[in-house]
Structure formats: structure tokens, C-alpha cells
Design an enzyme around this catalytic site. Structure first.
Site, PDB file in Angstrom:
ATOM      1  N   GLU A  80       0.783  -1.349  -0.225  1.00 44.73           N
ATOM      2  CA  GLU A  80       0.003  -0.054   0.049  1.00 44.73           C
ATOM      3  C   GLU A  80       0.983   1.413  -0.054  1.00 44.73           C
ATOM      4  O   GLU A  80       0.346   2.218  -0.477  1.00 44.73           O
ATOM      5  CB  GLU A  80      -0.937   0.105   1.239  1.00 44.73           C
ATOM      6  N   PHE A 117     -11.899  -7.324  14.221  1.00 41.36           N
ATOM      7  CA  PHE A 117     -10.646  -7.759  13.583  1.00 41.36           C
ATOM      8  C   PHE A 117     -10.209  -6.893  12.327  1.00 41.36           C
ATOM      9  O   PHE A 117     -11.317  -6.189  11.540  1.00 41.36           O
ATOM     10  CB  PHE A 117     -10.950  -9.032  12.586  1.00 41.36           C
ATOM     11  N   GLN A 118      -9.081  -6.448  12.181  1.00 43.27           N
ATOM     12  CA  GLN A 118      -8.421  -5.397  11.331  1.00 43.27           C
ATOM     13  C   GLN A 118      -9.322  -3.810  11.502  1.00 43.27           C
ATOM     14  O   GLN A 118      -9.303  -3.429  10.347  1.00 43.27           O
ATOM     15  CB  GLN A 118      -8.833  -5.772   9.860  1.00 43.27           C
ATOM     16  N   LYS A 156     -17.493  -0.892   5.981  1.00 42.36           N
ATOM     17  CA  LYS A 156     -17.937  -1.899   4.981  1.00 42.36           C
ATOM     18  C   LYS A 156     -19.527  -2.155   4.718  1.00 42.36           C
ATOM     19  O   LYS A 156     -19.896  -2.161   3.605  1.00 42.36           O
ATOM     20  CB  LYS A 156     -17.464  -3.214   5.513  1.00 42.36           C
ATOM     21  N   MET A 185      23.774   9.081   2.656  1.00 41.62           N
ATOM     22  CA  MET A 185      23.494  10.340   3.127  1.00 41.62           C
ATOM     23  C   MET A 185      23.886  10.356   4.595  1.00 41.62           C
ATOM     24  O   MET A 185      24.675  11.078   5.470  1.00 41.62           O
ATOM     25  CB  MET A 185      22.017  11.049   3.266  1.00 41.62           C
TER      26      MET A 185
HETATM   27  C1  LIG Z   1      18.137  15.142   2.257  1.00 46.62           C
HETATM   28  C2  LIG Z   1      17.589  16.489   2.104  1.00 46.62           C
HETATM   29  C3  LIG Z   1      18.053  17.643   1.759  1.00 46.62           C
HETATM   30  C4  LIG Z   1      17.564  18.808   1.472  1.00 46.62           C
HETATM   31  N1  LIG Z   1      18.247  19.842   1.279  1.00 46.62           N
HETATM   32  C5  LIG Z   1      17.849  21.019   0.669  1.00 46.62           C
HETATM   33  C6  LIG Z   1      18.319  22.136   0.363  1.00 46.62           C
HETATM   34  O1  LIG Z   1      19.525  21.963   0.233  1.00 46.62           O
HETATM   35  N2  LIG Z   1      17.739  23.176  -0.238  1.00 46.62           N
HETATM   36  C7  LIG Z   1      16.453  23.069  -0.436  1.00 46.62           C
HETATM   37  O2  LIG Z   1      16.056  23.936  -1.091  1.00 46.62           O
HETATM   38  N3  LIG Z   1      15.908  22.188   0.075  1.00 46.62           N
HETATM   39  C8  LIG Z   1      16.186  21.133   0.495  1.00 46.62           C
HETATM   40  N4  LIG Z   1      15.600  19.921   0.977  1.00 46.62           N
HETATM   41  C9  LIG Z   1      14.215  20.137   0.850  1.00 46.62           C
HETATM   42  C10 LIG Z   1      13.421  20.903   2.152  1.00 46.62           C
HETATM   43  O3  LIG Z   1      13.420  20.014   2.991  1.00 46.62           O
HETATM   44  C11 LIG Z   1      11.926  21.245   1.704  1.00 46.62           C
HETATM   45  O4  LIG Z   1      11.351  20.325   1.421  1.00 46.62           O
HETATM   46  C12 LIG Z   1      11.820  22.155   0.654  1.00 46.62           C
HETATM   47  O5  LIG Z   1      13.057  23.175   0.870  1.00 46.62           O
HETATM   48  C13 LIG Z   1      10.489  22.977   0.523  1.00 46.62           C
HETATM   49  O6  LIG Z   1      10.254  23.729  -0.562  1.00 46.62           O
HETATM   50  P1  LIG Z   1       9.313  24.547  -0.751  1.00 46.62           P
HETATM   51  O7  LIG Z   1       9.059  25.621   0.311  1.00 46.62           O
HETATM   52  O8  LIG Z   1       9.395  25.457  -1.908  1.00 46.62           O
HETATM   53  O9  LIG Z   1       7.920  23.799  -0.915  1.00 46.62           O
HETATM   54  P2  LIG Z   1       6.880  23.401   0.116  1.00 46.62           P
HETATM   55  O10 LIG Z   1       7.293  22.862   1.134  1.00 46.62           O
HETATM   56  O11 LIG Z   1       5.832  22.146  -0.998  1.00 46.62           O
HETATM   57  O12 LIG Z   1       6.035  24.632   0.520  1.00 46.62           O
HETATM   58  C14 LIG Z   1       5.209  25.131  -0.758  1.00 46.62           C
HETATM   59  C15 LIG Z   1       4.885  26.531  -0.260  1.00 46.62           C
HETATM   60  O13 LIG Z   1       4.114  27.007  -1.074  1.00 46.62           O
HETATM   61  C16 LIG Z   1       2.685  27.581  -0.853  1.00 46.62           C
HETATM   62  N5  LIG Z   1       1.717  27.510  -1.765  1.00 46.62           N
HETATM   63  C17 LIG Z   1       1.176  26.279  -2.104  1.00 46.62           C
HETATM   64  N6  LIG Z   1       0.309  26.823  -3.322  1.00 46.62           N
HETATM   65  C18 LIG Z   1       0.398  28.228  -3.515  1.00 46.62           C
HETATM   66  C19 LIG Z   1      -0.320  28.881  -4.251  1.00 46.62           C
HETATM   67  N7  LIG Z   1      -1.232  28.565  -5.178  1.00 46.62           N
HETATM   68  N8  LIG Z   1      -0.015  30.177  -4.070  1.00 46.62           N
HETATM   69  C20 LIG Z   1       1.197  30.562  -3.319  1.00 46.62           C
HETATM   70  N9  LIG Z   1       1.680  29.931  -2.550  1.00 46.62           N
HETATM   71  C21 LIG Z   1       1.559  28.531  -2.275  1.00 46.62           C
HETATM   72  C22 LIG Z   1       2.407  26.630   0.715  1.00 46.62           C
HETATM   73  O14 LIG Z   1       1.557  27.366   1.437  1.00 46.62           O
HETATM   74  C23 LIG Z   1       3.824  26.269   1.165  1.00 46.62           C
HETATM   75  O15 LIG Z   1       4.266  27.493   1.870  1.00 46.62           O
HETATM   76  C24 LIG Z   1      16.112  18.938   1.243  1.00 46.62           C
HETATM   77  C25 LIG Z   1      15.233  17.565   1.656  1.00 46.62           C
HETATM   78  C26 LIG Z   1      15.935  16.450   1.811  1.00 46.62           C
HETATM   79  C27 LIG Z   1      15.209  15.306   2.027  1.00 46.62           C
HETATM   80  C1  LIG Z   2      12.244   5.874   5.378  1.00 47.31           C
HETATM   81  C2  LIG Z   2      13.468   6.427   5.861  1.00 47.31           C
HETATM   82  N1  LIG Z   2      14.335   5.955   6.792  1.00 47.31           N
HETATM   83  C3  LIG Z   2      15.421   6.706   7.081  1.00 47.31           C
HETATM   84  C4  LIG Z   2      15.774   7.912   6.389  1.00 47.31           C
HETATM   85  C5  LIG Z   2      17.112   8.298   7.018  1.00 47.31           C
HETATM   86  N2  LIG Z   2      17.859   8.586   5.827  1.00 47.31           N
HETATM   87  C6  LIG Z   2      18.045   9.755   5.044  1.00 47.31           C
HETATM   88  S1  LIG Z   2      19.015   9.678   3.760  1.00 47.31           S
HETATM   89  C7  LIG Z   2      19.265   7.864   4.036  1.00 47.31           C
HETATM   90  C8  LIG Z   2      20.275   7.050   3.324  1.00 47.31           C
HETATM   91  C9  LIG Z   2      19.631   6.669   1.889  1.00 47.31           C
HETATM   92  O1  LIG Z   2      20.360   5.775   1.395  1.00 47.31           O
HETATM   93  P1  LIG Z   2      20.272   5.291  -0.166  1.00 47.31           P
HETATM   94  O2  LIG Z   2      18.935   5.115  -0.482  1.00 47.31           O
HETATM   95  O3  LIG Z   2      21.210   4.178  -0.473  1.00 47.31           O
HETATM   96  O4  LIG Z   2      20.941   6.593  -0.850  1.00 47.31           O
HETATM   97  P2  LIG Z   2      21.993   7.412  -0.918  1.00 47.31           P
HETATM   98  O5  LIG Z   2      22.133   8.156   0.502  1.00 47.31           O
HETATM   99  O6  LIG Z   2      23.126   6.462  -0.456  1.00 47.31           O
HETATM  100  O7  LIG Z   2      22.265   8.191  -2.229  1.00 47.31           O
HETATM  101  C10 LIG Z   2      18.680   7.606   5.170  1.00 47.31           C
HETATM  102  C11 LIG Z   2      18.817   6.172   5.895  1.00 47.31           C
HETATM  103  C12 LIG Z   2      14.776   8.326   5.573  1.00 47.31           C
HETATM  104  N3  LIG Z   2      15.013   9.491   4.996  1.00 47.31           N
HETATM  105  N4  LIG Z   2      13.673   7.570   5.323  1.00 47.31           N
END
Ligand SMILES: Cc1cc2nc3c(=O)[nH]c(=O)nc-3n(C[C@H](O)[C@H](O)[C@H](O)COP(=O)(O)OP(=O)(O)OC[C@H]3O[C@@H](n4cnc5c(N)ncnc54)[C@H](O)[C@@H]3O)c2cc1C
Ligand SMILES: Cc1ncc(C[n+]2csc(CCOP(=O)(O)OP(=O)(O)O)c2C)c(N)n1
Lengths: 564, 178
Positions: free
Chosen positions: A50, A112-113, A162, A471
Site C-alpha cells: 500500500e 478484526f482489522q 464496509k 547520506m
Molecule cells: C536530504 C534532503 C536535503 C535537502 N536539502 C535541501 C536544500 O539544500 N535546499 C532546499 O531548498 N531544500 C532542501 N531539501 C528540501 C526541504 O526539506 C524542503 O522540502 C523544501 O525546501 C521545501 O520547498 P518549498 O518551500 O518550495 O515547498 P513546500 O514545502 O511544498 O512549500 C510550498 C509553499 O507554497 C505555498 N503554496 C502552495 N500553493 C500556493 C499557491 N497557489 N500560491 C502561493 N503559495 C502557494 C504553500 O503554502 C507552502 O508554503 C532537502 C530535503 C532532503 C530530504
Molecule cells: C524511510 C526512511 N528511513 C530513514 C531515513 C534516513 N535517511 C536519510 S538518507 C538515508 C540514506 C539513504 O540511502 P540510499 O537510499 O542508499 O541513498 P544514498 O544516500 O546512498 O544516495 C537514510 C537512511 C529516511 N530518510 N527515510
């Protein structure tokens, strides 16, 4: 004619223009499946887990801008949706999840479930419903779609017992409209405030646009581009805003923040005006708030009032739909050149290049991604997992069209790469879809390769196989004295054989020289393909602003000791 | 509470549906906001309840509280009525130990506060008081030396006063009758 609750669900989905549902049945939801089998217009894609159903619905929604739909049975089926729902909530993705529930008389008896799924998903949905009367089915579904896609979008869950699906019958009446007192998504912003913003933009010497995911959600890319070009304002894009502004545009500075381009973060540091468009100042973007953009006034346009002044105080907060507000604002902005500022930024680009791939014979993931972008010419939809490969994809791939980078940003949920790519391809069969996977994330949801094969969903899977949870390994390297506890996979499966076991072509690439050809070969094969790129294991992502720090603590490249 | 933290009174009109209270409580818990008091009851409009919250926090936090509340689909509207001319009341029942020696004193205190004694037992009395929070606190403090066995407070309910200019306004300051 009276219809059963399940038939009413199907009729309602048709009315909403739904074309595909991702799901997996079980006892409580089975009556719905009984009805679905008689509605061939509603394509049901049976998944293996799922989590794949909800994440495929998410990928479908991000690729098409339409509401993604998934379904599951009560209890374990519904709880398997939870991670995907949470991810959709964080990233504002419109999804309607329909779950079966135990019959009304059995609710509350630990039947159940039986799981209280509306309780569980309360904090991770935009809204949810437990339907307690068959007459509510049609209005609730209509309302669910309306809430999911309007305003700030988000996931909505509808839980239906259901006996309502199976035994209860009523006339199908599709409500004309939704009336929800107190729910009025804002549209235009007050003219005086827009005028204040215009004044700030016209007076700014070092303005910078921060284009976020809201730019894509409100289809405001043309307006953003017009604003940028008219007043010659450089643009940075958050991870989720990346494909809202073409990578190859001369004003595009790429992603800022933790793993963003050094020059993008440095430009923010020097800017005297931030024009934040549909982005929520996530901590990965800002780092330590106290040191973020210390010289800048801030214009913040967002549709969600609670985002304004939440993390960063706005000099001029503008509440409204981005496309509409820019429609008010851009015509009033004066043409400008910002010559000194753009020169300053050009110098930053030269001094802090951020994406130079060093000369080496080793197979670097950055190199693979650059080759991939060459092959797809920035026109493919790229779906990523979470981790290093995700950051490298954001840094090294080009995105020339809106909605072509699909990634779990706010929740950062590994395992997203496989199912979201399936959903994206189902929604955009005309596009080439590449799933950029980590070997870690891939193994969380790879069971749904079978779904790709069964339904002939032509996704190309590129595993950046570094044999580590990269990471996290990087954090151990930099911040935990290289104690690589529990981040190394010593016995990964043979991904090529695995692909073959699923009936998919598998290609292994170990050498730089093989990369381009393998990518080409994969694109020529008419169905799904897995490429196992065996990349260097201990490569780190740079630049990096360590969590909670500022641009001044940025690590731009590996220290000599670290490359050794 | 730090210097910048203050008590805010927020009123909300909410749909009278199952689970509304859970949604609201869950939002407060998840975002780490403190509810000092909460009161709910029917409103003048069928199908809708009015809630009064007293929330502690600085300006920014309370701003977020009202916006996050307003974001809930079942919440129709929210308004922070702190600093406006309001009528605020709370009801408390206080069960206090009453020996022949203290009974007289208790009755005196109760009269002073225009509170009433609503139950008299052999060893205790139940005092009922309606008023602003401070008044209830003051009564409690005076009764405490006699031995308070139990206290139950309803939480504050608050309403914006009618305007001197003859306008009748509701919680959001909207004129309903000219
Ligand atoms: C490992 C990892 C590393 C990351 N490193 C970075 C990084 O270095 N730099 C980076 O930028 N991000 C990074 N991120 C992503 C970060 O965590 C956020 O998800 C991201 O920055 C959010 O971007 P956003 O604010 O544009 O989008 P969202 O979080 O989707 O926010 C969207 C915004 O737009 C608004 N909005 C929606 N619809 C409308 C509309 N019609 N009109 C006006 N406003 C609207 C919403 O209200 C909200 O405030 C990383 C993520 C991971 C998993
Ligand atoms: C479901 C979930 N569990 C744990 C983490 C923490 N986490 C962030 S990045 C990462 C490593 C991801 O490894 P991989 O998919 O091999 O990608 P790589 O960083 O090696 O490119 C982990 C464990 C997460 N983001 N999501």
C-alpha cells in the site's frame, strides 16, 4: 435507481474525472472492488504494498497537477498508507485516499482489522472523514477532492465502513457545489500591499527571487519568469521549486541551502531584498535563522496565512494565490538591469563553482547524473529517492519543463523513488521517466517493480549503488568521528539478476566509459529497465551547510584529509 | 511565562461535528502550544459551537495558534480578542472543609465575594462562584487555609462588549445590527 455505497463511490470518482486508482484490496474494502470491476473507465492499478499505492498517487499528482487517488483496506492496509500520506502532507500534494473500515456496528470493539485510521492520520492529512451514512458518501467525496486540490493542496482521507459500501443503498445525487463555511482559499492580495511590494522591488539594488513549490502548484512559472526578466532579478529555486524555472536560464542560480549551490546561498547572504514565492523557508533552506539573509527585506507571497511570518519575518507579507498576486504585481514592476549585482553574482559563480566533477577514473554518481541529463536533454521527468543521490540529482540534472523533478522534500521518505516514478509515468505516458534510486531506498519498495512489469509502466530505474546508506554515512563521516555503525550494506542483492527475476532488463555499469551507452540502451528498450550503477562508496555531497549553521560555516568541497 | 509571554483570549466558531475537539486538541499538542483553559458550548447558530481558549505565549506564537486553528476545515473563524473590551467569566465549584469552627468564616468570605453556598454537608460545603479569573483565584486563596478538598473550574468564556456607538458587533468585530 438506488445504488450501493460502493457504486456511489465509483460514480463520484467518475464525476471527479478520476482515471486511475492505485490500491490493494482486503476484506473491509472488498465491496468497493466489487463495484470497481464494473467501472472499466476507472483504471485500477494493483500494487504490491500500500505504500506504493499512496506514493504512486503522489507521483501522479506531482506530474499532472491533478488529484492522485489510492485505496486500501482497513487496519494494516490503511496503516501502510501512513508514510506516503505524511509525505504528501509535508509537500502539499493533493491526494484522496479511500479506505475501507469495519462495519459501523463493529467500530470501537477492537474488531478484526479495525484501526482508527482517521485518528492516526489526523495530524498528517489536510482533512479526513469517517463516513457514517450512505447519504454522505457522494457529498463527502466531492468535498474531499475540493479540499485536496484547492488552497494549499494536501492529502485527504475518506474512511468508509464496509456495511455502507455493501448493504446500504440510496439515490446517487451529485451535489452541485461544495459549501464549506470558513474555508475560502485566498486569491488576490490587497492592492495597497501589492503596491508596497512593488515599491520595494523597484527600489532594491540586490534583489533575489526564491521560487518554491507554490510556483508549480499555482502554475505561476510564466509570471515568475516575466518578473525575473523584466527587472533582471536572479532566481534561486528550493528543492521542490527546481523545475519551476529552467535550469539553463542565465538568471537561474539553482538551489540554495544545505546542499545548494554555494553562490546561491552567498547571493542570499548579500541580497537586500528576498522575493519569496510559494516557499516556506524550510530549515534546509535557511540554516540558522538568525544569520539568514541578514541584509534583506522580505516580500513573502503564500496562500497559507500560517506560513507568513512563521520562520522569517516578512517586511511585506502577501496572502494569496501566487499566480494571481504576480498578475497584480508584475505589470507595476519597472524594468531594471541590476548590473552591479549581476556582475557580483557572476564573480561568485566563478569563485564558488559548486558542481565541478573532479578528474578520476572512479565512477562518481555526479558523473552518472550529468551523463543522464545529457542523454535526456533535461526533458525527462526525474523521480528520486532520498539521500545523496537526491541531492546530486538536484545539483547535476537539468530541468527545462515544469513538474519534471519529483522528490520527497519535507518528509524525505526513502522508498519514494520506485512507486512515485510509476505514478508519474502513468500520469504522463508521453514523457520519459527516470527513477534515480539509492540502493537503500530502492530496497524499501522494489517489490513494486512487479507492478511496472504487470502494467507495462515504462520507467527506467537508475540505482546509484554505493553499498551504503550514503547520506547518513556522510553525517557519520563529518560529525560522528567516522563511526560508520549500521550504514554499510555488505550483502546487497545482485540488482541485475533481481531485475531479470522480475522480467525486466538489467544492466550493470562499473566503468565511466560504459555510462552513456547503458543509458542509451535503456532508453531504447521499450519497457522498464534497471541499471545498477556501481558507484564510488564514500563520496560526499558538497557544498554542505551543516544543520543549524549558516552560510559562513559552509563546507564547499572535500577537505584534503577527506578525499584521501 | 517570560516577559514577552502573555495570556491571550481566543474565541472560535466551530462546526458541531464529531471529532472537532480532537482535531483542535491534536493541533495544539502537535505544535506544542499551551492551553491554559478551554471552554466549549453551543452557539446561537444551530450546528455550530463557540469555544474560548486562553493561551499563553508571545505575540508570534499566539499569532501562529490563531492561524493554525483557522486552517482546520471544521473551524469557521477565529479571533484573538485580547486587549479588546470584553466580558470574561468563569464558573468554579469549590468544596471546602467546614468545621463548626470555620463555618462562620467561610460564610463571611463567600458573602464578601457574592458567591453562594450550594451544598452543605456535615464536614464540608460547596461554594459556587462566577467571575473573572482573578476573582476566583482570590476566593480560592482565602478559602485555602480552611482546607479546600476539591475545586472544579469551567474555563473562561469571553465575549466582546457592545460598542458605545450603538453598533452591535460579533467576535470578529463585524457589525451585525446597525
Ligand atoms: C536530504 C534532503 C536535503 C535537502 N536539502 C535541501 C536544500 O539544500 N535546499 C532546499 O531548498 N531544500 C532542501 N531539501 C528540501 C526541504 O526539506 C524542503 O522540502 C523544501 O525546501 C521545501 O520547498 P518549498 O518551500 O518550495 O515547498 P513546500 O514545502 O511544498 O512549500 C510550498 C509553499 O507554497 C505555498 N503554496 C502552495 N500553493 C500556493 C499557491 N497557489 N500560491 C502561493 N503559495 C502557494 C504553500 O503554502 C507552502 O508554503 C532537502 C530535503 C532532503 C530530504
Ligand atoms: C524511510 C526512511 N528511513 C530513514 C531515513 C534516513 N535517511 C536519510 S538518507 C538515508 C540514506 C539513504 O540511502 P540510499 O537510499 O542508499 O541513498 P544514498 O544516500 O546512498 O544516495 C537514510 C537512511 C529516511 N530518510 N527515510
Amino acid at each position: 435507481m438506488e445504488l450501493s455505497g460502493a457504486e456511489i463511490v465509483c460514480e463520484s470518482l467518475l464525476k471527479e474525472g478520476v482515471e486511475v486508482i492505485f490500491g490493494l484490496p482486503g476484506g473491509a474494502v472488498l465491496p468497493l472492488y466489487g463495484a470497481l470491476s464494473k467501472y472499466p473507465k476507472l483504471r485500477h492499478i494493483l500494487v504490491r504494498h500500500e505504500q506504493a499505492a499512496v506514493m504512486a498517487a503522489d507521483g501522479y499528482a506531482r506530474a499532472t497537477g491533478r488529484v492522485g487517488v489510492c485505496s486500501a483496506t482497513s487496519g494494516p492496509g490503511a496503516t501502510n498508507l501512513v508514510t506516503g500520506i505524511a509525505s504528501a502532507q509535508m509537500d502539499s500534494i493533493p491526494i484522496v485516499a479511500i479506505t475501507g473500515q469495519v462495519p459501523r456496528a463493529a467500530i470501537g470493539k477492537d474488531s478484526f482489522q479495525e484501526t482508527d485510521v482517521t485518528g492516526i492520520t489526523l495530524p498528517i492529512t489536510k482533512h479526513n472523514y469517517l463516513v457514517m451514512d450512505v447519504s454522505e458518501v457522494a457529498p463527502v467525496i466531492k468535498e474531499a477532492f475540493y479540499v485536496a486540490r484547492t488552497g494549499r493542496p494536501g492529502p485527504v482521507l475518506v474512511d468508509i465502513p464496509k456495511d455502507i459500501l455493501l448493504d446500504e443503498r440510496t439515490e446517487f445525487i451529485w451535489p452541485e457545489n461544495v459549501s464549506l463555511a470558513g474555508y475560502n482559499p485566498p486569491r488576490e492580495a490587497p492592492a495597497e500591499q501589492v503596491a508596497q511590494a512593488v515599491k520595494l522591488i523597484n527600489e532594491a539594488e540586490r534583489p533575489i527571487i526564491l521560487a518554491g513549490h507554490g510556483t508549480l502548484i499555482s502554475h505561476a512559472y510564466d509570471e515568475v519568469r516575466e518578473l525575473a526578466e523584466k527587472a533582471q532579478i536572479p532566481v534561486v529555486t528550493t528543492l521542490l521549486g527546481i523545475s519551476s524555472f529552467p535550469t539553463d536560464h542565465y538568471l537561474n542560480l539553482g538551489m540554495p541551502g544545505m546542499h545548494g549551490m554555494a553562490y546561491a546561498s552567498l547571493a542570499i547572504d548579500k541580497a537586500d531584498l528576498l522575493i519569496a514565492l510559494g516557499m516556506r523557508f524550510d530549515d534546509r533552506v535557511t540554516g540558522r535563522l538568525r544569520d539568514f539573509a541578514p541584509n534583506a527585506k522580505v516580500i513573502h507571497i503564500d496562500i497559507d496565512p500560517s506560513e507568513l511570518n512563521k520562520n522569517v519575518k516578512a517586511t511585506v507579507p502577501l496572502l494569496g494565490d501566487l499566480k494571481m498576486v504576480l498578475g497584480q504585481l508584475v505589470p507595476q514592476v519597472e524594468a531594471n538591469v541590476h548590473m552591479d549585482w549581476l556582475h557580483y553574482i557572476d564573480a561568485l559563480r566563478v569563485d564558488h563553482p559548486s558542481t565541478v566533477i573532479r578528474e578520476t577514473d572512479e565512477l562518481l554518481p555526479q558523473f552518472v547524473l550529468r551523463e543522464l541529463t545529457k542523454a535526456t536533454q533535461g526533458e525527462a521527468i526525474i523521480v528520486t529517492g532520498v539521500g545523496q543521490h537526491q541531492m546530486w540529482a538536484a545539483q547535476y540534472c537539468a530541468f527545462l519543463e515544469p513538474n519534471t523533478l519529483i522528490t520527497s522534500g519535507g518528509l524525505g521518505s526513502m522508498g519514494f523513488e520506485v512507486p512515485a516514478a510509476l505514478g508519474a509515468k502513468v500520469g504522463r505516458p508521453d514523457k520519459t521517466v527516470w527513477s534515480i534510486a539509492g540502493d537503500g531506498g530502492f530496497q524499501m519498495t522494489m517489490c513494486d517493480l512487479a507492478t511496472a512489469v504487470e502494467n507495462n509502466i515504462n520507467v527506467k530505474f537508475a540505482i546509484m549503488n554505493n553499498g551504503v546508506l550514503g547520506m547518513v554515512h556522510q553525517w557519520q563521516d563529518l560529525f560522528y568521528e567516522k563511526d560508520y555503525f549500521s550504514t554499510v550494506y555488505t550483502r546487497n542483492p545482485d540488482f541485475v539478476k533481481l531485475a531479470e527475476a522480475y522480467g525486466i532488463a538489467g544492466i550493470r555499469v562499473k566503468e565511466k566509459g560504459e555510462v552513456a551507452e547503458a543509458i542509451q540502451q535503456a532508453m531504447e528498450i521499450p519497457g522498464p529497465v534497471v541499471i545498477d550503477f556501481v558507484v564510488k562508496a564514500d563520496e560526499n555531497v558538497f557544498p554542505m551547510i551543516p544543520a543549524g549553521e549558516s552560510v559562513h560555516e559552509m563546507l564547499e568541497e572535500p577537505t584534503p584529509e577527506r578525499t584521501a | 511565562m517570560s516577559d514577552k509571554e502573555q495570556k491571550h483570549t481566543i474565541v472560535a466558531l466551530v462546526a458541531d461535528k464529531p471529532g472537532v475537539l480532537t482535531r483542535i486538541a491534536s493541533m495544539f499538542r502537535r505544535r506544542g502550544y499551551n492551553i491554559a483553559s478551554l471552554a466549549v458550548g453551543q452557539s446561537e447558530q444551530p450546528g455550530f459551537s463557540r469555544m474560548t481558549f486562553v493561551v499563553e505565549g508571545d505575540e508570534d506564537t499566539v499569532n501562529q495558534v490563531t492561524k493554525q486553528l483557522d486552517k482546520l476545515i471544521d473551524v469557521i473563524r477565529v479571533s484573538d480578542i485580547t486587549g479588546r473590551e470584553t466580558v470574561a467569566r468563569e464558573l468554579a465549584l469549590i468544596k471546602v472543609l467546614a468545621t463548626p469552627a470555620t463555618r462562620g468564616e467561610i460564610i463571611q468570605i463567600v458573602n464578601l465575594f457574592r458567591a453562594s453556598i450550594v451544598d452543605v454537608g456535615t464536614q464540608s460545603m460547596v461554594v459556587e462562584i462566577t467571575g473573572e479569573e482573578d476573582k476566583i483565584n482570590a476566593l480560592y486563596n482565602l478559602l485555602e487555609p480552611c482546607g479546600v478538598i476539591e475545586m472544579l473550574r469551567t474555563g473562561v468564556v469571553a465575549m466582546v462588549r457592545g460598542q458605545a456607538n450603538g453598533q452591535v458587533t460579533d467576535d470578529v468585530g463585524m457589525a451585525v445590527i446597525q
